[in-house]
Scaffold this motif. Structure first.
Motif, short mmCIF file in Angstrom:
data_model
loop_
_atom_site.label_atom_id
_atom_site.label_comp_id
_atom_site.label_asym_id
_atom_site.label_seq_id
_atom_site.Cartn_x
_atom_site.Cartn_y
_atom_site.Cartn_z
N GLY A 190 27.62 56.15 42.12
CA GLY A 190 28.75 55.85 41.25
C GLY A 190 28.54 56.21 39.81
O GLY A 190 28.72 55.37 38.91
N TRP A 191 28.19 57.44 39.54
CA TRP A 191 28.08 57.93 38.16
C TRP A 191 28.32 59.43 38.18
O TRP A 191 28.56 60.01 39.23
CB TRP A 191 26.71 57.58 37.57
CG TRP A 191 25.52 58.20 38.23
CD1 TRP A 191 25.03 57.93 39.48
CD2 TRP A 191 24.65 59.21 37.68
NE1 TRP A 191 23.92 58.70 39.74
CE2 TRP A 191 23.66 59.48 38.66
CE3 TRP A 191 24.60 59.88 36.46
CZ2 TRP A 191 22.65 60.42 38.44
CZ3 TRP A 191 23.59 60.80 36.24
CH2 TRP A 191 22.63 61.06 37.22
N ALA A 192 28.30 60.09 37.04
CA ALA A 192 28.67 61.50 36.96
C ALA A 192 27.73 62.41 37.75
O ALA A 192 28.12 63.50 38.18
CB ALA A 192 28.70 61.96 35.50
N ARG A 227 27.24 55.79 24.32
CA ARG A 227 27.87 54.51 24.03
C ARG A 227 27.51 53.50 25.11
O ARG A 227 27.71 53.76 26.31
CB ARG A 227 29.39 54.65 23.95
CG ARG A 227 29.86 55.44 22.75
CD ARG A 227 31.31 55.89 22.93
NE ARG A 227 32.18 54.78 23.27
CZ ARG A 227 33.43 54.94 23.67
NH1 ARG A 227 33.94 56.17 23.81
NH2 ARG A 227 34.18 53.89 23.96
N THR A 228 27.01 52.33 24.71
CA THR A 228 26.73 51.29 25.69
C THR A 228 28.05 50.77 26.25
O THR A 228 29.05 50.67 25.54
CB THR A 228 25.96 50.13 25.05
OG1 THR A 228 26.70 49.61 23.94
CG2 THR A 228 24.60 50.59 24.57
N GLY A 229 28.04 50.45 27.54
CA GLY A 229 29.25 49.99 28.18
C GLY A 229 30.36 51.02 28.14
O GLY A 229 31.55 50.68 28.14
N ASP A 233 35.81 57.70 30.84
CA ASP A 233 36.24 58.91 30.16
C ASP A 233 35.46 59.19 28.87
O ASP A 233 35.87 60.01 28.06
CB ASP A 233 37.74 58.86 29.85
CG ASP A 233 38.09 57.71 28.91
OD1 ASP A 233 37.22 56.85 28.67
OD2 ASP A 233 39.24 57.67 28.42
N ALA A 234 34.34 58.49 28.66
CA ALA A 234 33.53 58.72 27.47
C ALA A 234 32.84 60.07 27.54
O ALA A 234 32.60 60.61 28.63
CB ALA A 234 32.48 57.61 27.33
N PRO A 235 32.48 60.65 26.39
CA PRO A 235 31.71 61.90 26.42
C PRO A 235 30.39 61.71 27.14
O PRO A 235 29.84 60.60 27.18
CB PRO A 235 31.48 62.20 24.93
CG PRO A 235 32.49 61.41 24.19
CD PRO A 235 32.74 60.19 25.02
N ARG A 268 24.61 53.77 31.99
CA ARG A 268 25.22 53.52 30.67
C ARG A 268 26.45 52.62 30.75
O ARG A 268 26.61 51.72 29.93
CB ARG A 268 25.60 54.85 30.02
CG ARG A 268 26.22 54.70 28.63
CD ARG A 268 25.23 54.21 27.62
NE ARG A 268 24.24 55.24 27.35
CZ ARG A 268 23.08 55.01 26.73
NH1 ARG A 268 22.77 53.80 26.36
NH2 ARG A 268 22.22 55.99 26.52
N ALA A 269 27.32 52.84 31.72
CA ALA A 269 28.55 52.05 31.80
C ALA A 269 28.25 50.57 32.06
O ALA A 269 29.08 49.71 31.76
CB ALA A 269 29.47 52.60 32.88
#
Length: 399
Positions: A190-192, A227-229, A233-235, A268-269
């Motif tokens: 479940g990540w990119a 970015r934490t959390g 759609d974050a870079p 990260r998320a």
């Protein structure tokens, strides 16, 4: 009375007409057309870069940026003028640059830049041209500020380097391509499941990308920015390598470092201000060493020395112990202590429960109570009992 009133009113109207080019009658300064003109030039410059139209790019000013960015797979590039200071036919312009890497960034990366422009004759009469483009005050440098960027694509990675030979970047891509599936086996899918790696020429180049003094990262092989959390759609996060320290590692060490940093990308998320560093860094180290077959004392040599000398830590390492500017042995013990805590959870409660614990801590709204609640609901224990079990684990595995 009527005559005097007419003369006074006429004078006011005449005065407004005389000053209209400088100040509006309502007291607000008239808009400087230069700002809109500069924005149009920068829009053309951005379009030319995305269209790979070097001639059009050079018509807007200096061509250095085009040459340095030629190999970068850009999906977006735009400027927004945020401030302009003129002095005759020159201007200093503050802009917000937004760009995206094709296939990696779901939303733009935003950075501050300061441009110098000059007003000159062009085919349209008089126009503005970009003379220089540099990071804004206190803003970090970008990789293309350090020279022409070389891009190497791996199966699951994009490696961008400045001042690095292509064959060296290919080796980074190979390591990253092995790291991605290794992280997925531990964390899940479940990540990119892809990473962006930046490789500057030196430690100083790494520090420039991070906007910090080089002394802060001496001996640190790589760091991950993001970015934490971060929402979906974050870079994409960037793994930034210190080639000076990374080059001193052996093959296994290099793989562990890339896998560690890739773990930060994957988690990260679910890494938030509620997540203590012993957990985020310890988990990344656990994934990095997972399946390596190395003995605990080889993975945690500094902590093993302390335990054998009778200096078993009283508590899990605090966030302050992970500072890069502290003593190297203290920093090593902090990382090793976090790794040992995560390995203990995997050994005692299972790897799936370790991942669930990480997610539960990150889902908490604030730091206070986050670890305590996750230990109670996921592990069925208390911080006091966990810490004592961890200390016994250190004695058994490292003593």
């Amino acid at each position: 009375m009527a005559g005097r009133g007419w003369v006074r009113g006429s004078a006011v109207v005449l005065l407004c007409l005389m000053l209209v080019s400088l100040v509006a009658c309502g007291g607000r300064p008239a808009a400087d057309p230069a700002r809109a003109e500069v924005q149009r030039v920068l829009d053309r410059r951005a379009d030319a870069l995305l269209d790979h139209d070097e001639n059009a790019y050079r018509r807007t000013g200096a061509g250095t940026g085009f040459d340095r960015l030629r190999a970068v797979p850009l999906a977006g590039w735009s400027y927004r003028v945020t401030g302009l200071r003129r002095s005759g036919d020159t201007a200093t312009v503050d802009v917000e640059l937004r760009y995206r890497l094709r296939g990696y960034d779901r939303s733009p990366v935003t950075v501050g830049r300061t441009l110098r422009l000059s007003r000159t004759r062009d085919e349209d009469g008089r126009g503005w041209r970009v003379d220089s483009d540099r990071p804004a005050h206190k803003a970090a440098r970008q990789l293309w500020d350090q020279g022409a960027v070389t891009a190497v694509r791996g199966r699951d990675s994009l490696v961008l380097g400045a001042g690095q030979p292509r064959e060296a970047l290919r080796r980074y891509a190979d390591l990253a391509d092995r790291a991605v599936p290794a992280v997925s086996r531990a964390w899940g899918a479940g990540w990119a499941r892809q990473v962006v790696v930046l490789v500057p020429e030196s430690l100083e180049g790494m520090a420039g990308l991070l906007g910090s003094p080089a002394s802060s990262y001496r001996g640190i092989a790589a760091v991950t920015t993001g970015r934490t959390g971060a929402p979906a759609d974050a870079p994409a996060d960037r793994i930034v390598v210190n080639p000076d320290a990374y080059g001193l590692l052996g093959g296994l060490g290099r793989q562990v470092v890339l896998t560690h940093e890739t773990t930060h990308v994957a988690t990260r998320a679910h890494t938030t201000p509620a997540t203590p560093l012993w957990l985020s860094e310890g988990y990344a180290d656990w994934v990095g060493h997972r399946g390596s077959g190395r003995a605990p004392s080889d993975i945690a040599p500094e902590l093993a020395r302390a335990v054998r000398a009778g200096r078993v830590p009283e508590a899990l390492p605090g966030d302050g112990e992970f500072g890069f500017t502290g003593a190297a042995d203290g920093l090593a013990r902090a990382y090793e202590g976090g790794w040992a805590a995560c390995r203990m959870i995997a050994d005692r409660w299972g790897e799936e429960r370790l991942g669930a614990f990480y997610r539960a801590v990150g889902a908490h709204e604030e730091r206070q109570g986050a670890v305590e609640e996750a230990m109670r609901t996921v592990l069925g224990t208390t911080p006091e009992a966990f810490t004592e079990r961890w200390r016994e684990y250190l004695r058994a595995r490292l003593g």
